[in-house]
Design a protein around this motif. Structure first.
Motif, short mmCIF file in Angstrom:
data_model
loop_
_atom_site.label_atom_id
_atom_site.label_comp_id
_atom_site.label_asym_id
_atom_site.label_seq_id
_atom_site.Cartn_x
_atom_site.Cartn_y
_atom_site.Cartn_z
N ARG A 298 0.88 -1.20 0.13
CA ARG A 298 0.03 0.15 -0.10
C ARG A 298 0.75 1.21 -0.08
NH1 ARG A 298 -5.22 -0.04 1.37
NH2 ARG A 298 -5.01 1.91 2.45
N ARG A 301 2.41 2.14 -3.35
CA ARG A 301 1.62 2.62 -4.29
C ARG A 301 1.19 4.16 -4.09
NH1 ARG A 301 -1.28 -2.40 -3.86
NH2 ARG A 301 -2.99 -1.54 -2.38
N GLU A 303 1.58 7.47 -4.33
CA GLU A 303 2.19 8.33 -5.36
C GLU A 303 2.85 9.58 -4.70
OE1 GLU A 303 0.90 11.40 -9.39
OE2 GLU A 303 -0.75 10.21 -7.89
N THR A 311 9.88 -2.12 -4.22
CA THR A 311 8.74 -2.26 -4.99
C THR A 311 8.02 -3.42 -4.41
OG1 THR A 311 10.15 -3.84 -6.16
CG2 THR A 311 9.86 -1.71 -7.28
#
Length: 313
Positions: A298, A301, A303, A311
């Motif tokens: 989470r 991801r 931004e 990753t």
């Protein structure tokens, strides 16, 4: 690079990396140093409570400290807390000879009265010498020693070599305000205040007058960004960055498994080769690892966050 009362920024608390068989992992120390420098850390702190210092042999403590001091290229603070002053003096003098910026001293858990606390720090300073800059570690949740703002002020005023407080009281925001109030009214000389507790209250600690953070959250990039944004007056942005990390930060703060979580995340990031701890130490269950992986995915991801190459898998 001697530590002084103007120190500010982020000094990550470094874990002590081990191989699965318990040997020191010097290669992982080097990777941690490179990572901290790349993230923009101000310095590093080693052999803290989360550095498993009590599990090390004396020669290992010196070896770990020396490796970080040589590798970081930034001011390094070394925890020298010990049950006796002789061991404290020996390690403090040795690490300063190898280039440490200063040392950190925590009170022994048996201290209960204000006079006992003041007497302990008098003895510690006498032992290590007045020429070594030192940090008070105020961590009552773990150490069970309650240091009031007035006691901290007394230590600071009595010992010119005291240049920093590592503030880890909880709740502790009012303590920061009280200490800065002493500074404002002239009853205490200025000192640096860096905060711990995994960074769990860093968003508001900066607003209360902290100069930065000294803690071991597995993403020091977040700590660095929050400190930078708060100092620039960009409050909402600082809180936005902090809020994105809060679920993982909270998970990492669980008593008993916090270090296991932190080392697991650092291993996932490729910064240490193994999440092994020296015995005795806690371990994460398969379910707990899956929960941490979920939180990391989470976070990855989200931004705009700099996750140091992480990753999700």
């Amino acid at each position: 690079m001697r530590l002084d009362a103007q120190a500010a920024g982020v000094f990550p608390i470094a874990p002590t990396p081990f191989h699965p068989d318990g040997r020191l992992d010097e290669g992982s120390i080097d990777r941690l140093c490179e990572s901290y420098r790349g993230a923009g850390a101000t310095g590093v702190t080693v052999l803290g409570i989360m550095g498993e210092a009590p599990k090390l042999e004396p020669e290992e403590s010196l070896a770990v400290a020396a490796r970080f001091i040589a590798g970081i290229g930034l001011p390094a603070i070394v925890g020298v807390s010990a049950p006796g002053f002789a061991a404290m003096r020996s390690l403090a003098r040795a690490v300063m000879e190898r280039g440490a910026a200063g040392v950190m001293i925590a009170p022994v858990p048996s201290l209960r009265t204000d006079e006992q606390i003041l007497g302990y720090y008098r003895g510690a300073v006498e032992a290590i010498g007045t020429d070594i800059p030192f940090v008070i570690q105020d961590y009552p949740l773990t150490l069970s020693v309650q240091m009031t703002p007035k006691v901290i002020r007394a230590i600071v005023e009595e010992h010119p070599s005291c240049v920093m407080l590592k503030h880890e009281d909880w709740p502790g925001l009012e303590k920061i305000s009280a200490l800065r109030g002493f500074q404002a009214d002239g009853s205490m000389r200025p000192i640096s205040i860096l905060t711990g507790n995994g960074g769990l209250f860093l968003d508001f600690e900066m607003e209360r007058g902290a100069d930065g953070a000294m803690t071991g959250y597995a993403f020091p990039e977040m700590l660095i960004d929050v400190v930078r944004l708060q100092k620039a007056g960009r409050r909402d942005e600082a809180h936005d960055v902090f809020d994105a990390h809060l679920p993982l930060l909270r998970y990492e703060q669980q008593p008993g498994i916090g270090l296991a979580v932190r080392k697991y995340v650092l291993m996932r990031r490729g910064l240490i080769a193994s999440d092994a701890q020296r015995k005795p130490g806690s371990a994460l269950s398969a379910t707990a690892r899956a929960e941490v992986d979920f939180l990391l995915a989470r976070l990855a991801r989200h931004e705009g966050l700099n996750l140091g190459g992480f990753t999700a898998r």
